[in-house]
Design a protein around this motif. Sequence first.
Motif, PDB file in Angstrom:
ATOM      1  N   ALA A  52      -2.398 -13.257  -9.739  1.00  0.00           N
ATOM      2  CA  ALA A  52      -3.319 -12.137  -9.514  1.00  0.00           C
ATOM      3  C   ALA A  52      -4.525 -12.599  -8.700  1.00  0.00           C
ATOM      4  N   ILE A  53      -5.071 -13.749  -9.058  1.00  0.00           N
ATOM      5  CA  ILE A  53      -6.233 -14.287  -8.332  1.00  0.00           C
ATOM      6  C   ILE A  53      -5.852 -14.648  -6.895  1.00  0.00           C
ATOM      7  N   VAL A  54      -4.714 -15.328  -6.734  1.00  0.00           N
ATOM      8  CA  VAL A  54      -4.255 -15.713  -5.396  1.00  0.00           C
ATOM      9  C   VAL A  54      -4.033 -14.484  -4.527  1.00  0.00           C
ATOM     10  N   ALA A  55      -3.337 -13.484  -5.076  1.00  0.00           N
ATOM     11  CA  ALA A  55      -3.056 -12.262  -4.322  1.00  0.00           C
ATOM     12  C   ALA A  55      -4.341 -11.544  -3.931  1.00  0.00           C
TER      13      ALA A  55
ATOM     14  N   LEU B  61     -11.694  -5.070  -7.352  1.00  0.00           N
ATOM     15  CA  LEU B  61     -11.849  -5.736  -8.640  1.00  0.00           C
ATOM     16  C   LEU B  61     -11.193  -4.933  -9.761  1.00  0.00           C
ATOM     17  N   LYS B  62     -11.177  -3.606  -9.606  1.00  0.00           N
ATOM     18  CA  LYS B  62     -10.491  -2.765 -10.582  1.00  0.00           C
ATOM     19  C   LYS B  62      -9.001  -3.082 -10.606  1.00  0.00           C
ATOM     20  N   ALA B  63      -8.420  -3.248  -9.411  1.00  0.00           N
ATOM     21  CA  ALA B  63      -6.997  -3.601  -9.320  1.00  0.00           C
ATOM     22  C   ALA B  63      -6.733  -4.954  -9.958  1.00  0.00           C
ATOM     23  N   LEU B  64      -7.662  -5.891  -9.756  1.00  0.00           N
ATOM     24  CA  LEU B  64      -7.517  -7.221 -10.355  1.00  0.00           C
ATOM     25  C   LEU B  64      -7.567  -7.137 -11.880  1.00  0.00           C
ATOM     26  N   PHE B  65      -8.468  -6.322 -12.395  1.00  0.00           N
ATOM     27  CA  PHE B  65      -8.580  -6.136 -13.844  1.00  0.00           C
ATOM     28  C   PHE B  65      -7.302  -5.505 -14.412  1.00  0.00           C
ATOM     29  N   LEU B  66      -6.784  -4.485 -13.733  1.00  0.00           N
ATOM     30  CA  LEU B  66      -5.542  -3.842 -14.174  1.00  0.00           C
ATOM     31  C   LEU B  66      -4.376  -4.823 -14.149  1.00  0.00           C
ATOM     32  N   GLN B  67      -4.384  -5.703 -13.150  1.00  0.00           N
ATOM     33  CA  GLN B  67      -3.336  -6.714 -13.061  1.00  0.00           C
ATOM     34  C   GLN B  67      -3.416  -7.666 -14.241  1.00  0.00           C
TER      35      GLN B  67
ATOM     36  N   LYS C  22      -0.816  -1.577  -7.892  1.00  0.00           N
ATOM     37  CA  LYS C  22      -0.224  -1.289  -6.592  1.00  0.00           C
ATOM     38  C   LYS C  22      -0.968  -1.969  -5.446  1.00  0.00           C
ATOM     39  N   GLU C  23      -2.253  -2.224  -5.631  1.00  0.00           N
ATOM     40  CA  GLU C  23      -3.067  -2.739  -4.539  1.00  0.00           C
ATOM     41  C   GLU C  23      -2.910  -4.240  -4.322  1.00  0.00           C
ATOM     42  N   LEU C  24      -2.386  -4.978  -5.313  1.00  0.00           N
ATOM     43  CA  LEU C  24      -2.307  -6.438  -5.204  1.00  0.00           C
ATOM     44  C   LEU C  24      -0.916  -6.942  -4.842  1.00  0.00           C
ATOM     45  N   TYR C  25       0.097  -6.093  -4.925  1.00  0.00           N
ATOM     46  CA  TYR C  25       1.470  -6.456  -4.547  1.00  0.00           C
ATOM     47  C   TYR C  25       2.033  -7.618  -5.370  1.00  0.00           C
ATOM     48  N   VAL C  26       1.625  -7.701  -6.614  1.00  0.00           N
ATOM     49  CA  VAL C  26       2.275  -8.608  -7.571  1.00  0.00           C
ATOM     50  C   VAL C  26       2.554  -7.826  -8.857  1.00  0.00           C
ATOM     51  N   GLN C  27       2.918  -6.543  -8.675  1.00  0.00           N
ATOM     52  CA  GLN C  27       3.106  -5.665  -9.829  1.00  0.00           C
ATOM     53  C   GLN C  27       4.364  -5.982 -10.638  1.00  0.00           C
ATOM     54  N   GLN C  28       5.180  -6.931 -10.160  1.00  0.00           N
ATOM     55  CA  GLN C  28       6.370  -7.305 -10.919  1.00  0.00           C
ATOM     56  C   GLN C  28       6.029  -8.054 -12.206  1.00  0.00           C
ATOM     57  N   PHE C  29       4.754  -8.424 -12.381  1.00  0.00           N
ATOM     58  CA  PHE C  29       4.363  -9.161 -13.578  1.00  0.00           C
ATOM     59  C   PHE C  29       4.274  -8.275 -14.820  1.00  0.00           C
TER      60      PHE C  29
ATOM     61  N   PHE D 206       5.740   8.842 -21.743  1.00  0.00           N
ATOM     62  CA  PHE D 206       4.959   7.867 -20.971  1.00  0.00           C
ATOM     63  C   PHE D 206       4.782   8.211 -19.493  1.00  0.00           C
ATOM     64  N   SER D 207       5.529   9.170 -18.973  1.00  0.00           N
ATOM     65  CA  SER D 207       5.463   9.451 -17.538  1.00  0.00           C
ATOM     66  C   SER D 207       4.127  10.042 -17.092  1.00  0.00           C
ATOM     67  N   LEU D 208       3.380  10.640 -18.008  1.00  0.00           N
ATOM     68  CA  LEU D 208       2.108  11.268 -17.647  1.00  0.00           C
ATOM     69  C   LEU D 208       0.929  10.291 -17.723  1.00  0.00           C
ATOM     70  N   LEU D 209       1.161   9.097 -18.208  1.00  0.00           N
ATOM     71  CA  LEU D 209       0.100   8.088 -18.282  1.00  0.00           C
ATOM     72  C   LEU D 209      -0.194   7.531 -16.886  1.00  0.00           C
ATOM     73  N   PRO D 210      -1.323   6.868 -16.702  1.00  0.00           N
ATOM     74  CA  PRO D 210      -1.588   6.200 -15.425  1.00  0.00           C
ATOM     75  C   PRO D 210      -0.448   5.265 -15.065  1.00  0.00           C
ATOM     76  N   TRP D 211      -0.182   5.111 -13.780  1.00  0.00           N
ATOM     77  CA  TRP D 211       1.005   4.396 -13.305  1.00  0.00           C
ATOM     78  C   TRP D 211       1.149   3.019 -13.943  1.00  0.00           C
ATOM     79  N   GLU D 212       0.081   2.239 -13.974  1.00  0.00           N
ATOM     80  CA  GLU D 212       0.158   0.872 -14.514  1.00  0.00           C
ATOM     81  C   GLU D 212       0.597   0.853 -15.971  1.00  0.00           C
ATOM     82  N   LEU D 213       0.103   1.794 -16.746  1.00  0.00           N
ATOM     83  CA  LEU D 213       0.442   1.860 -18.166  1.00  0.00           C
ATOM     84  C   LEU D 213       1.758   2.583 -18.400  1.00  0.00           C
TER      85      LEU D 213
END
Length: 362
Positions: free
Chosen positions: A90-93, A113-119, A126-133, A191-198
């Motif tokens: 996450a930090i590297v990305a 930074l919000k994307a980093l926190f979500l990661q 979606k913004e960091l492109y390491v969402q496979q984690f 779960f489909s109505l929750l924010p994408w990450e969750l």
Amino acid sequence: MMRFMIDKNSANQLDGIKPWKSLDTGLSLLRIILSLFVVMTHFYGMRIIFSSAVPVFCMLSFYLTGTKSWDKNFILKRVKRFYIPLFLWAIVAYFILKILSYFPFVHFVHPTLKALFLQFLFGSSKELYVQQFWYNIELIVISVFFFFFFQIKQKARFFCMYVWWVWGCIGITVFILSFCLQYSGMNFRCFSLLPWELSWLSGRFCEVLPYCLLGVFFAKMKFKEKAFFIKISCAIVSFILFILIFGLHKYKNIEVPGFAYSGFPLMFLSISIFSFFMSLPKIKNSHVANIINVLGFYSTGVYYSHLLVGRILIIITRILFWDFSDSLFFSLLVFFLSLGMSLFVGVISEIDKKKILRYFVQ
């Protein structure tokens, strides 16, 4: 790939490094192919054969740990093993994409930074492109559940001689319930109505849990030690069931709403693939076996890095006005670049004993 390019002295040095020495070549080959499937899923298109990668990975992870003691030290090491790569990548990305975003011709990269926190929290942004984690977070959560499960089982065995039957029935009930929630659509609607990450993290829990249970089941029955006929029969029967049930779904127009890993067809296909590679005999040529084991050992780095590598390649191709990101060639290029990078980092980490680097590729 890099393994073929090193000289004889380097090869001897590699032979002295032991992490992959005890690996099974069939399972190492399976890891390599599953890593390729993951890349193909993200860059060539979702196919059911490629979708089997994550379910089989789940089975393999819990198969290899199903007979462990599952004590406090084990679960802490497992959580550490899954979370530290997430944190580091996450930090590297974030910093790579942040640097790229300052270039005027890279206007579609906006790491925050919000994307980093979500990661850090959900393993996907979606913004960091390491969402496979999300997979790592999922395995951590399921592993913690299994830890408490095994701890209770250990204490209960002193009071009940039929504890294995009781816990077996609970496992089967959870297994069946997971598919009931999938086919009824309840899992998707919840779960489909929750924010994408969750949403994807929560929804996929119900979808990957059965594969984790299958991994423990195969471990407990010592599937690898079974006769070749049993293992290959399991693979063939499962594949036949996959064809029949997949055909039935198509004929009856049965749609299973979900988050990419729902339904019985995928389950039987995953069991078939897992059983087939478990039935492969040992490779007698030690040099070939060592190459496969090295590639399999570091194929985890492909899973960790491929989305970021692919995004950087897409940026380069767009700058050059040559976008071929939907092609088979692009997927293979991402795979081999990710594998080469993983091998490079892995070899450095083993030779120089830099433990922190190992978390990027193992």
